[in-house]
Design a protein around this motif. Structure first.
Motif, PDB file in Angstrom:
ATOM      1  N   ALA A 122      13.237   4.729  -3.051  1.00 47.66           N
ATOM      2  CA  ALA A 122      15.370   4.161  -3.075  1.00 47.66           C
ATOM      3  C   ALA A 122      15.288   2.247  -2.358  1.00 47.66           C
ATOM      4  O   ALA A 122      16.192   1.328  -3.275  1.00 47.66           O
ATOM      5  N   HIS A 123      14.635   2.501  -1.237  1.00 47.61           N
ATOM      6  CA  HIS A 123      15.065   1.237  -0.664  1.00 47.61           C
ATOM      7  C   HIS A 123      13.476  -0.209  -0.980  1.00 47.61           C
ATOM      8  O   HIS A 123      13.766  -0.974  -1.502  1.00 47.61           O
ATOM      9  N   ALA A 124      12.847   0.545  -2.199  1.00 45.23           N
ATOM     10  CA  ALA A 124      12.066  -0.477  -2.854  1.00 45.23           C
ATOM     11  C   ALA A 124      12.632  -1.098  -4.097  1.00 45.23           C
ATOM     12  O   ALA A 124      11.900  -2.179  -3.956  1.00 45.23           O
ATOM     13  N   ASP A 125      13.332  -0.762  -4.105  1.00 42.57           N
ATOM     14  CA  ASP A 125      14.137  -0.991  -5.788  1.00 42.57           C
ATOM     15  C   ASP A 125      14.574  -2.501  -4.950  1.00 42.57           C
ATOM     16  O   ASP A 125      15.334  -3.123  -5.771  1.00 42.57           O
ATOM     17  N   LEU A 126      15.277  -2.395  -3.468  1.00 46.01           N
ATOM     18  CA  LEU A 126      15.847  -2.930  -3.323  1.00 46.01           C
ATOM     19  C   LEU A 126      15.535  -4.812  -3.082  1.00 46.01           C
ATOM     20  O   LEU A 126      14.721  -4.692  -2.771  1.00 46.01           O
ATOM     21  N   PRO A 127      16.152  -5.856  -3.147  1.00 46.39           N
ATOM     22  CA  PRO A 127      15.656  -7.185  -3.021  1.00 46.39           C
ATOM     23  C   PRO A 127      15.254  -7.686  -1.281  1.00 46.39           C
ATOM     24  O   PRO A 127      15.740  -7.064  -0.747  1.00 46.39           O
ATOM     25  N   VAL A 128      14.381  -8.242  -1.608  1.00 50.46           N
ATOM     26  CA  VAL A 128      13.414  -8.649   0.038  1.00 50.46           C
ATOM     27  C   VAL A 128      14.328  -9.549  -0.240  1.00 50.46           C
ATOM     28  O   VAL A 128      14.346 -11.071  -0.839  1.00 50.46           O
ATOM     29  N   PRO A 129      15.079  -9.909   1.363  1.00 43.98           N
ATOM     30  CA  PRO A 129      16.185 -11.119   1.901  1.00 43.98           C
ATOM     31  C   PRO A 129      14.637 -12.106   2.244  1.00 43.98           C
ATOM     32  O   PRO A 129      13.559 -12.367   2.204  1.00 43.98           O
ATOM     33  N   ASP A 130      15.224 -13.851   1.510  1.00 45.22           N
ATOM     34  CA  ASP A 130      14.870 -14.622   1.723  1.00 45.22           C
ATOM     35  C   ASP A 130      14.509 -14.558   2.976  1.00 45.22           C
ATOM     36  O   ASP A 130      13.645 -15.525   3.774  1.00 45.22           O
ATOM     37  N   ALA A 131      15.236 -15.008   4.228  1.00 45.64           N
ATOM     38  CA  ALA A 131      14.952 -14.726   5.550  1.00 45.64           C
ATOM     39  C   ALA A 131      13.970 -14.472   6.299  1.00 45.64           C
ATOM     40  O   ALA A 131      13.738 -12.904   6.041  1.00 45.64           O
ATOM     41  N   GLY A 142       0.753  -1.304   0.055  1.00 42.12           N
ATOM     42  CA  GLY A 142       0.107   0.251  -0.107  1.00 42.12           C
ATOM     43  C   GLY A 142       0.634   1.255  -0.079  1.00 42.12           C
ATOM     44  O   GLY A 142       0.584   2.650  -0.129  1.00 42.12           O
ATOM     45  N   CYS A 143       2.181   1.437  -0.221  1.00 39.97           N
ATOM     46  CA  CYS A 143       2.750   2.685  -0.014  1.00 39.97           C
ATOM     47  C   CYS A 143       3.374   3.225  -1.679  1.00 39.97           C
ATOM     48  O   CYS A 143       2.692   2.359  -2.257  1.00 39.97           O
ATOM     49  N   SER A 144       3.879   4.438  -1.652  1.00 41.11           N
ATOM     50  CA  SER A 144       3.643   4.860  -2.584  1.00 41.11           C
ATOM     51  C   SER A 144       4.755   5.222  -3.216  1.00 41.11           C
ATOM     52  O   SER A 144       5.200   6.286  -1.761  1.00 41.11           O
ATOM     53  N   ARG A 145       5.098   5.619  -4.452  1.00 41.94           N
ATOM     54  CA  ARG A 145       6.669   5.942  -4.411  1.00 41.94           C
ATOM     55  C   ARG A 145       6.815   7.197  -4.795  1.00 41.94           C
ATOM     56  O   ARG A 145       8.036   8.007  -4.278  1.00 41.94           O
ATOM     57  N   GLY A 146       5.953   8.391  -5.155  1.00 43.00           N
ATOM     58  CA  GLY A 146       5.741   9.618  -6.285  1.00 43.00           C
ATOM     59  C   GLY A 146       6.049  10.480  -4.457  1.00 43.00           C
ATOM     60  O   GLY A 146       5.794  10.796  -3.645  1.00 43.00           O
ATOM     61  N   ALA A 147       7.107  11.625  -4.812  1.00 41.02           N
ATOM     62  CA  ALA A 147       7.649  12.400  -3.676  1.00 41.02           C
ATOM     63  C   ALA A 147       8.712  11.183  -2.165  1.00 41.02           C
ATOM     64  O   ALA A 147       8.495  12.102  -1.137  1.00 41.02           O
ATOM     65  N   ARG A 148       8.383  10.339  -2.564  1.00 41.10           N
ATOM     66  CA  ARG A 148       9.597  10.038  -1.514  1.00 41.10           C
ATOM     67  C   ARG A 148      10.439   8.972  -2.032  1.00 41.10           C
ATOM     68  O   ARG A 148      10.857   7.984  -2.366  1.00 41.10           O
ATOM     69  N   PRO A 149      11.243   9.359  -1.818  1.00 43.98           N
ATOM     70  CA  PRO A 149      13.083   9.174  -2.328  1.00 43.98           C
ATOM     71  C   PRO A 149      13.873   8.080  -1.462  1.00 43.98           C
ATOM     72  O   PRO A 149      14.359   7.277  -2.370  1.00 43.98           O
ATOM     73  N   LEU A 150      13.856   8.465  -0.153  1.00 40.27           N
ATOM     74  CA  LEU A 150      13.970   7.200   0.668  1.00 40.27           C
ATOM     75  C   LEU A 150      13.432   6.125   0.473  1.00 40.27           C
ATOM     76  O   LEU A 150      14.041   4.699   0.545  1.00 40.27           O
TER      77      LEU A 150
END
Length: 289
Positions: free
Chosen positions: A141-150, A130-138
Motif C-alpha cells: 500500500a505504501h509502495a503505491d504512494l508517490p516519492v516526495p521531492d524533498a 529490492g522489496c517485494s509486494r507479495g503477501a505484504r499489504p502494508l
C-alpha cells in the motif's frame, strides 16, 4: 559466524537505524496537531489515520490483520467510521506535513538540507528496489504512494517502505511460530528489547487479563517461566523468529550491497541519534513496565 549471518546482522542494524527515525512521527505533537485540525483527536484514531490511510477506505478487518497485535474491538471502534471524519488522502497529506515539521525540529534545518540527507535518501530508495509486494499489504500500500521531492521526506518515505516490508515479513514469522498478537507482545517484552507493557496495553487495548492469559499459554508451551522470563526454548524461538524475519527481508539490503548498507547505517544512525537527543520518544514507551 557465517557470511550470511553477518549480512543479516548488518541488514537488521540498518533497518533499526532507519526505523528509529521513521517511527518518531507516531509520537510527534505535529501529527496530533495536523489531524486534530481535521477533526481526529483520539490518540488511537490518530495512529490508525496515520498508518492505515495508505490502505485506502478500509474497514477494521484488513487493519486488524495487517497490524496483527492490536485488539480487533479497538480497531472496529474507529474503522471505518474514521473515514467519515477524514479521508485517507487527507490523512496522508496531514502525515507528510507532520513529518516535515517533526524532522526539521528534531534534526535541524542544516541537516535536513545537507548532502548527507540527499545521499541517505538515494541509498534508502535504492534499497526499496529490492522489496517485494507479495503477501505484504502494508508495504504494498505504501509502495503505491508517490516519492516526495524533498530529500528528507524521500528518506522518510523510503524508511517507511523498508519498515513495513520487514514488518509484514515479521508477521509471517510470528504466524509460523504460532504466536498470536498478545503472545507476540509478551515474548517480545520478555526479551528486554520490547516496549513497555502498560503502554502496549493502553495503545493496543488489551487488558491485564489478556496479557496474563497469553503468559499462561506461553508457560504451558514451555516458552515462559513462572517469573515471566523467557525459558531456553522461548529465547530460541524468538531468535528463530528474528532469523526468519531477516531471511524474508534480505532483498532490499542485497540490492544495496555491503558498502551501501554500511553507509546507509552510518548516516541513518546519525539521524536517529539526533532525533533521540531531541526527545523524540517519551520515556514511558520503553522498558518492561
Amino acid at each position: 559466524m557465517t557470511s550470511a549471518a553477518l549480512e543479516a546482522r548488518a541488514a537488521r542494524r540498518c533497518h533499526n537505524a532507519l526505523n528509529t527515525l521513521h517511527s518518531t512521527h507516531f509520537f510527534s505533537p505535529d501529527l496530533d496537531r495536523e489531524l486534530a485540525a481535521l477533526g481526529v483527536r483520539d490518540p488511537r484514531a490518530v495512529n490508525f489515520a496515520a498508518r492505515a490511510a495508505a490502505l485506502g477506505r478500509v474497514g477494521a478487518g484488513p487493519v486488524t490483520a495487517a497490524f496483527y497485535n492490536y485488539r480487533h474491538e479497538l480497531v472496529a471502534r474507529h474503522l471505518p467510521a474514521l473515514w467519515e471524519t477524514v479521508s485517507p488522502e487527507q490523512a496522508l497529506a496531514a502525515r507528510l506535513r507532520a513529518v516535515d515539521a517533526t524532522l526539521r525540529r528534531q534534526l535541524g534545518e542544516e541537516t535536513v538540507a545537507s548532502p548527507e540527507m540527499a545521499e541517505a535518501a538515494e541509498l534508502a530508495l535504492r534499497a526499496t528496489e529490492g522489496c517485494s509486494r507479495g503477501a505484504r499489504p502494508l508495504y504494498a500500500a505504501h509502495a503505491d504512494l508517490p516519492v516526495p521531492d524533498a530529500p528528507h521526506l524521500a528518506y522518510w518515505h523510503a524508511a517507511t517502505l523498508l519498515r513495513e516490508h520487514r514488518g509484514d515479513g515479521h508477521v509471517a514469522a510470528l504466524l509460523a511460530a504460532e504466536l498470536d498478537g498478545p503472545e507476540a507482545l509478551v515474548t517480545h517484552t520478555a526479551t528486554g528489547r520490547g516496549m513497555n507493557r502498560d503502554w502496549l496495553l493502553t495503545t493496543r487495548s488489551w487488558t491485564r487479563e489478556h496479557w496474563d492469559a497469553a503468559a499462561l499459554r506461553l508457560r504451558e508451551r514451555g516458552l515462559l517461566d513462572d517469573t515471566g522470563e523467557l525459558t531456553e526454548r522461548g529465547t530460541a524461538l524468538r531468535a528463530e523468529i528474528e532469523a526468519e524475519t531477516d531471511r524474508l527481508d534480505a532483498g532490499p539490503y542485497a540490492r544495496l550491497g555491503a558498502e551501501g548498507v554500511a553507509r546507509l547505517t552510518e548516516l541513518g544512525t546519525g539521524f536517529a541519534r539526533a532525533a533521540l537527543a531531541a526527545g523524540a520518544y517519551p520515556a514511558s514507551v520503553f522498558g518492561r513496565g
